[in-house]
Design a protein around this motif. Structure first.
Motif, short mmCIF file in Angstrom:
data_model
loop_
_atom_site.label_atom_id
_atom_site.label_comp_id
_atom_site.label_asym_id
_atom_site.label_seq_id
_atom_site.Cartn_x
_atom_site.Cartn_y
_atom_site.Cartn_z
N GLY A 1 83.57 67.08 -40.85
CA GLY A 1 83.26 66.07 -39.83
C GLY A 1 84.15 64.85 -40.02
O GLY A 1 84.83 64.70 -41.05
N THR A 2 84.14 64.00 -39.00
CA THR A 2 84.87 62.74 -39.13
C THR A 2 84.17 61.87 -40.18
O THR A 2 84.83 61.14 -40.92
CB THR A 2 84.92 62.03 -37.77
N SER A 3 82.85 61.99 -40.26
CA SER A 3 82.11 61.25 -41.29
C SER A 3 82.62 61.63 -42.68
O SER A 3 82.78 60.77 -43.54
CB SER A 3 80.62 61.57 -41.24
N GLY B 1 85.56 62.64 -43.40
CA GLY B 1 86.87 61.99 -43.54
C GLY B 1 86.71 60.52 -43.89
O GLY B 1 87.46 59.98 -44.72
N LEU B 2 85.72 59.88 -43.29
CA LEU B 2 85.49 58.45 -43.57
C LEU B 2 85.07 58.26 -45.03
O LEU B 2 85.56 57.34 -45.70
CB LEU B 2 84.37 57.92 -42.67
N VAL B 3 84.17 59.12 -45.50
CA VAL B 3 83.72 59.02 -46.88
C VAL B 3 84.91 59.16 -47.83
O VAL B 3 85.12 58.35 -48.74
CB VAL B 3 82.65 60.11 -47.20
N SER C 1 92.31 54.35 -38.36
CA SER C 1 91.97 54.42 -36.94
C SER C 1 91.01 55.59 -36.72
O SER C 1 91.40 56.75 -36.88
CB SER C 1 93.26 54.59 -36.13
N ASP C 2 89.78 55.28 -36.38
CA ASP C 2 88.75 56.30 -36.13
C ASP C 2 88.83 56.68 -34.65
O ASP C 2 88.41 55.92 -33.79
CB ASP C 2 87.38 55.71 -36.50
N GLU C 3 89.39 57.87 -34.39
CA GLU C 3 89.68 58.27 -33.01
C GLU C 3 88.79 59.43 -32.56
O GLU C 3 89.18 60.27 -31.74
CB GLU C 3 91.18 58.60 -32.89
N ILE C 4 87.56 59.46 -33.08
CA ILE C 4 86.62 60.54 -32.77
C ILE C 4 86.38 60.68 -31.26
O ILE C 4 86.10 61.77 -30.77
CB ILE C 4 85.30 60.34 -33.55
N TYR C 5 86.50 59.58 -30.51
CA TYR C 5 86.25 59.66 -29.06
C TYR C 5 87.56 59.82 -28.27
O TYR C 5 87.61 59.47 -27.09
CB TYR C 5 85.49 58.41 -28.58
C1 PLP Z 1 82.84 55.94 -34.33
C2 PLP Z 1 82.34 57.19 -34.96
N1 PLP Z 1 83.01 57.68 -36.00
C3 PLP Z 1 82.62 58.81 -36.62
C4 PLP Z 1 81.50 59.50 -36.19
C5 PLP Z 1 81.07 60.72 -36.95
O1 PLP Z 1 81.44 61.90 -36.31
P1 PLP Z 1 81.31 63.32 -37.01
O2 PLP Z 1 80.22 64.05 -36.29
O3 PLP Z 1 82.64 63.98 -36.77
O4 PLP Z 1 81.04 63.13 -38.43
C6 PLP Z 1 80.76 59.02 -35.11
C7 PLP Z 1 79.53 59.70 -34.67
O5 PLP Z 1 78.71 59.16 -33.95
C8 PLP Z 1 81.20 57.83 -34.47
O6 PLP Z 1 80.54 57.31 -33.42
#
Ligand code: PLP
Length: 371
Positions: free
Chosen positions: A95-97, A99-101, A196-200
């Motif tokens: 998940g992107t989460s 990646g953030l961690v 840069s968090d580009e999840i959207y």
């Molecule tokens: C800005 C942002 N970054 C990251 C995430 C996490 O996404 P992921 O489901 O890929 O972990 C979210 C989920 O709501 C989000 O809004």
């Protein structure tokens, strides 16, 4: 000896704001639900089939930490084609989460400062605290634009990282090319990493989406499949950035998440070839429906992307207005969950049109009624 067995860092995770909303929601019968941060469309059939095929054909074990080679190579080709940066490397994350961690653990030492734009995605602050860092908030009210001068003023000797997110959760605001360039250049000049968090990235409705990677080769980019393909529960994301950072993140992934789920990785490979533009068009229409429906009674900063709008409460605090909305069976989230302020609230239009229309009706009625 302390009476609690818990580590002090657990105190960084205060989910009481959002939990309160969900506790209230649990008591509602068939609420109008505009609180959800995940898409309402079906997972594309080809993506579903690819995951099922992977499971049935025995692709269920661990993969190499950095992700299956075919997915990594496809993403690497895309990234190379788009950016042409000689040192940009890809990592598949949980998940992107995830990646953030990994990014925060790889970059932040105790005492380091991280610049975060307020309002922000709920995870940023607790994650930085977990690593012993400190968030320095840069206010973006009332229009939620990025002002590089404000960022410059917030920089200190201790600044290690700037976290940016466009299209943004919770505001739906998309940064302009000029804003992004200013931020990217400032990060480069100051020797601060820009994440840069580009999840959207799929969900932008008016013109081109500009990534800071265009102006700063050192930008670390996070993206994923959760929102774009409606697979939030599959935990599939990816990071790309300078090899030194990606290699440190890979090492950390090896000893934490191990790898992203294997069936999801094979499905991700297929997902890259599915045209999702109809989803973007459908969400643009939902955005227009909501914004036009609220125009008479609410102040809303131009929401060019994601699937959220973040109006100012027409009276009272954000929490007071949300409490009243919930009494009227409408589920929305108070702004203080994403901010140091309590003046706004978040609406998600990742919902059926009928829900959006009922939500508009309740919101307008509550705004007119007053406190
Ligand atoms: C800005 C942002 N970054 C990251 C995430 C996490 O996404 P992921 O489901 O890929 O972990 C979210 C989920 O709501 C989000 O809004």
């Amino acid at each position: 000896m302390s009476s609690s067995p818990l580590a002090a860092r657990t105190e960084a995770f205060d989910s009481s704001g959002i939990r309160k909303v969900f506790d209230l929601a649990a008591r509602l019968e068939d609420p109008i639900n505009l609180s959800i941060g995940q898409p309402d469309f079906a997972v594309p059939a080809a993506v579903q089939e690819a995951a099922v095929d992977a499971i049935r054909s025995g692709r269920n074990g661990y993969t190499v930490t950095q992700g299956i080679a075919p997915l990594r190579q496809r993403l690497q080709e895309r990234v190379d084609q788009q950016w042409g940066h000689p040192d940009r490397q890809v990592l598949i994350t949980s998940g992107t989460s995830g990646g953030l961690v990994l990014a925060v653990l790889a970059l932040i030492d105790p005492g380091d400062e991280v610049i975060v734009f307020d309002p922000y995605f709920v995870m940023y602050e607790p994650l930085v605290s977990l690593a012993g860092g400190r968030c320095v908030m840069v206010e973006t009210y009332p229009d939620f634009r990025i002002d590089p001068d404000k960022v410059r003023a917030a920089l200190s000797e201790k600044t290690k990282l700037i976290l940016c997110n466009s299209p943004a959760n919770p505001t739906g605001v998309v940064a302009t090319a000029e804003e992004v360039r200013g931020l990217a250049q400032l990060a480069a000049e100051s020797g601060v990493v820009l994440l840069s968090d580009e999840i959207y990235s799929l969900f932008h409705y008016d013109g081109e989406l500009v990534s800071p990677a265009m102006f700063n080769e050192q930008t670390l980019v996070l993206d994923g499949f959760s929102k774009s393909h409606a697979i939030t529960g599959w935990r599939l994301g990816y990071a790309h950035g300078p090899s030194e950072i990606i290699e440190a993140m890979t090492k950390l992934q090896q000893f934490t998440f191990v790898c992203a789920p294997q069936p999801a990785q094979w499905a991700g490979l297929v997902a890259l070839d599915v045209d999702m533009s109809a989803v973007r068009d459908a969400y643009r229409r939902k955005r227009d429906l909501l914004v036009e429906g609220l125009a008479d009674n609410f102040q809303i900063a131009d929401p060019g992307g994601a699937f959220y709008v973040f109006p100012r409460a027409p009276w009272g605090t954000g929490s007071e207005f949300v409490a009243r909305a919930i009494e009227h069976n409408l589920l929305i989230i108070p702004g203080h969950v994403f901010s140091q302020r309590d003046s706004h609230f978040r609406l998600s239009y990742a919902a059926a049109d009928e829900q959006i229309e009922r939500g508009i009706e309740v919101l307008n009625r509550l705004a007119r009624e007053g406190p």
